[in-house]
Design an enzyme around this catalytic site. Structure first.
Site, mmCIF file in Angstrom:
data_model
loop_
_atom_site.group_PDB
_atom_site.id
_atom_site.type_symbol
_atom_site.label_atom_id
_atom_site.label_comp_id
_atom_site.label_asym_id
_atom_site.label_seq_id
_atom_site.Cartn_x
_atom_site.Cartn_y
_atom_site.Cartn_z
ATOM 1 N N HIS A 293 29.512 23.090 41.654
ATOM 2 C CA HIS A 293 30.168 24.400 41.758
ATOM 3 C C HIS A 293 30.704 24.890 40.420
ATOM 4 O O HIS A 293 30.375 25.990 39.972
ATOM 5 C CB HIS A 293 31.287 24.371 42.795
ATOM 6 C CG HIS A 293 31.866 25.740 43.031
ATOM 7 N ND1 HIS A 293 31.114 26.777 43.542
ATOM 8 C CD2 HIS A 293 33.101 26.251 42.799
ATOM 9 C CE1 HIS A 293 31.867 27.873 43.628
ATOM 10 N NE2 HIS A 293 33.074 27.578 43.174
ATOM 11 N N HIS B 185 30.901 29.493 40.879
ATOM 12 C CA HIS B 185 32.311 29.590 40.492
ATOM 13 C C HIS B 185 32.629 30.824 39.651
ATOM 14 O O HIS B 185 33.539 31.585 39.982
ATOM 15 C CB HIS B 185 32.737 28.314 39.773
ATOM 16 C CG HIS B 185 34.210 28.083 39.722
ATOM 17 N ND1 HIS B 185 35.059 28.396 40.771
ATOM 18 C CD2 HIS B 185 35.012 27.549 38.746
ATOM 19 C CE1 HIS B 185 36.292 28.072 40.446
ATOM 20 N NE2 HIS B 185 36.293 27.557 39.225
ATOM 21 N N VAL B 186 31.912 31.032 38.555
ATOM 22 C CA VAL B 186 32.110 32.214 37.724
ATOM 23 C C VAL B 186 31.289 33.353 38.327
ATOM 24 O O VAL B 186 30.079 33.216 38.515
ATOM 25 C CB VAL B 186 31.669 31.951 36.271
ATOM 26 C CG1 VAL B 186 31.855 33.206 35.424
ATOM 27 C CG2 VAL B 186 32.448 30.788 35.689
ATOM 28 N N HIS B 187 31.942 34.482 38.604
ATOM 29 C CA HIS B 187 31.279 35.563 39.335
ATOM 30 C C HIS B 187 30.471 36.441 38.384
ATOM 31 O O HIS B 187 30.742 37.634 38.182
ATOM 32 C CB HIS B 187 32.307 36.377 40.112
ATOM 33 C CG HIS B 187 33.063 35.551 41.105
ATOM 34 N ND1 HIS B 187 34.241 35.950 41.685
ATOM 35 C CD2 HIS B 187 32.806 34.308 41.610
ATOM 36 C CE1 HIS B 187 34.680 35.009 42.505
ATOM 37 N NE2 HIS B 187 33.819 33.993 42.470
ATOM 38 N N HIS C 82 37.421 31.034 34.456
ATOM 39 C CA HIS C 82 37.177 29.597 34.682
ATOM 40 C C HIS C 82 36.640 28.890 33.439
ATOM 41 O O HIS C 82 35.929 27.879 33.552
ATOM 42 C CB HIS C 82 36.221 29.393 35.856
ATOM 43 C CG HIS C 82 36.664 30.051 37.126
ATOM 44 N ND1 HIS C 82 37.873 29.765 37.729
ATOM 45 C CD2 HIS C 82 36.078 31.013 37.895
ATOM 46 C CE1 HIS C 82 37.998 30.509 38.815
ATOM 47 N NE2 HIS C 82 36.937 31.268 38.934
ATOM 48 N N ASP D 148 28.730 31.652 45.701
ATOM 49 C CA ASP D 148 29.918 32.496 45.796
ATOM 50 C C ASP D 148 29.612 33.772 46.584
ATOM 51 O O ASP D 148 29.910 34.881 46.153
ATOM 52 C CB ASP D 148 30.429 32.840 44.396
ATOM 53 C CG ASP D 148 30.805 31.598 43.596
ATOM 54 O OD1 ASP D 148 32.005 31.373 43.383
ATOM 55 O OD2 ASP D 148 29.906 30.840 43.209
ATOM 56 N N TYR E 134 35.097 32.583 51.876
ATOM 57 C CA TYR E 134 36.331 33.111 51.277
ATOM 58 C C TYR E 134 37.395 33.404 52.338
ATOM 59 O O TYR E 134 38.271 34.243 52.157
ATOM 60 C CB TYR E 134 36.050 34.362 50.443
ATOM 61 C CG TYR E 134 35.362 34.024 49.135
ATOM 62 C CD1 TYR E 134 36.065 33.975 47.946
ATOM 63 C CD2 TYR E 134 34.005 33.726 49.102
ATOM 64 C CE1 TYR E 134 35.444 33.648 46.755
ATOM 65 C CE2 TYR E 134 33.370 33.386 47.915
ATOM 66 C CZ TYR E 134 34.103 33.356 46.752
ATOM 67 O OH TYR E 134 33.480 33.012 45.567
#
Length: 480
Positions: free
Chosen positions: A312, A349-351, A322, A163, A193
């Site tokens: 991901h 996926h999870v920041h 998420h 990410d 992005y």
């Protein structure tokens, strides 16, 4: 134990001992610098190379199953130019050449440059190669190092990034990783992005390619696709998925008998790496399901003892962001991960950052009441590294209380490294970009799942003289 290793890891190990005693840990660190906004287009990080039609956005990835090939990719903007790569083992002496292929694409009102992909094969292991691309005075030169030969005790250092995006935080992550001595990046999805911009602005694919070139022109990045690569926009007349990603980023999927660029496997040094697609069909009887079933049967832990899976969307995640999105893939694949004793599953996926204990939920049964993950020595450790630095910011809302399966979690930007020492042990570290500074924060010594078998350990000690049983002996009780 070597005093150098003791000095480096003792503070982190002491922290880990406390974690074991108290259960999982949620870090209280709060970031205070650099907003999550993309770097301006005129920034030096995105500068185009000098010269007419000079190759740009150069990146390489593994080009075969066993690490004796690379795929070199780049973009030219003014005209197609040559797709040929000159290469050799001495600087400025290019005795070999390979011819690549050319493609481009349009997305709504954006037209890409000319995208080149060139496969170089039959390379020697553990060798530095120099390569040259482009024409005339605009040609550019780079190099890469091939991995050691496939061997159960081949040491190798991977970086793990996810990410990433193209903010100043992204640049900090990239620069810090480049100082670690990592040899190959395992990228767990969500690249540019660009889809966050109006009409999925393809210019932001170009700037991202230039941003990461200082690393991925010189070492392979193993690509995983994420949700920001889907780019399904029927409102713009774009009804295919992964269009930009599939044109720009090649993978050696056919070498592992895959039918799609989005899921594949490679072997590198002592690792067998499996890449899955969270956003392609994966339920029973689909192509990805059939392929993974067959690929897991191909894994030879006597040759590549470290079995690593990339995806991901995380299977285990205690963040509100998420939450449970990976549950369907868990229901389909988790029993295989346990059966084949996968060592680590990396996701993005999870920041934020999160690491689990070895747990499984393969006995889940909503009717009987078996609904919670339990400790499982045959299960992987699940690690979320979706904290590369993108414009959407950090996912700072973790569920409270911290679930029993979660070992450590923190909402900060950063990257990880995984250093395979031999067939039995690996050093893992997550590094926080603490307000722009490199801060080692989470450290684990992993024991290999396959060689952890008591029978195999006895056989190893008796016959395998290269194994050093004293290297980690001081910490035998706190290894995962």
């Amino acid at each position: 134990m070597d005093s150098k290793w003791l000095f480096l890891i003792l503070p982190l190990i002491l922290n880990y001992v406390v974690e074991i005693a108290l259960g999982g840990k949620t870090s209280s660190f709060v970031r205070s610098q650099w907003p999550s906004t993309d770097i301006p287009l005129d920034n030096q990080a995105f500068v185009e190379p000098d010269g007419y039609n000079a190759p740009q956005q150069v990146h390489i990835t593994q080009g075969d199953y066993d690490g004796k090939a690379v795929i070199i990719s780049w973009v030219t903007t003014s005209e197609p130019g040559s797709s040929e790569v000159l290469y050799g083992t001495k600087e400025n002496e290019y005795k070999l050449k390979s011819q690549g292929e050319l493609k481009n694409y349009t997305f709504f009102n954006y037209k890409s440059g000319y995208i080149h992909h060139c496969l170089i094969s039959d390379l020697e292991y553990n060798t530095k190669y120099y390569y040259k691309i482009g024409d005339g005075d605009s040609a550019r030169e780079f190099w890469f190092q091939t991995p050691p030969e496939i061997d159960p005790d081949a040491s190798y250092k991977f970086g793990i990034i996810g990410d990433l995006g193209q903010t100043y935080n992204s640049l900090s992550t990239l620069q810090h990783y480049m100082q670690t001595g990592g040899q190959t990046v395992l990228f767990v999805g969500d690249l540019s992005y660009a889809d966050n911009y109006k009409h999925n602005d393809g210019i932001r694919w170009d700037t991202w390619g230039r941003l990461v070139e200082p690393s991925c022109a010189y070492q392979p990045w193993i690509w995983t696709s994420g949700n920001h690569e889907i780019e399904y926009r029927p409102d713009l007349g774009e009804v295919s998925t992964h269009k930009a990603f599939l044109h720009r980023y090649a993978t050696p999927y056919m070498a592992s008998n895959s039918s799609s660029t989005l899921w594949y496997a490679v072997r590198r040094a002592s690792a067998h790496i499996i890449v899955l697609s969270s956003y392609s069909p994966f339920v029973k009887y689909t192509p990805q399901w059939i392929w993974l079933r067959d690929e897991l049967k191909r894994v030879d832990r006597e040759k590549t003892p470290w079995l690593i899976v990339l995806m991901h969307a995380p299977i285990y995640n205690s963040n509100e962001a998420h939450y449970m999105e990976g549950e369907s893939m868990r229901a389909v694949f988790e029993s295989w991960f346990v059966q084949y004793k996968v060592d680590i599953v990396f996701a993005g996926h999870v920041h934020a950052y999160e690491r689990s204990y070895r747990i499984s939920n393969i006995n889940y049964n909503i009717t009987s009441g078996n609904q919670y993950p339990v400790p499982d020595k045959s299960a992987p450790v699940y690690i979320t590294v979706g904290d590369g630095g993108n414009q959407e910011g950090l996912a700072s809302m973790f569920y409270d209380p911290q679930p029993d399966y979660s070992a450590f979690r923190e909402a900060s930007y950063g990257h990880s490294t995984l250093e395979l020492k031999n067939r039995t042990h690996a050093l893992y570290q997550w590094n926080r970009n603490g307000d722009g500074k490199h801060v080692p924060t989470d450290f684990v010594v992993f024991r290999n799942q396959y060689w952890e078998s008591s029978t195999r350990r006895r056989r190893l000690k008796k016959y395998h003289h290269r194994w050093n049983p004293n290297l980690f002996a001081s910490f035998e009780d706190i290894l995962i």
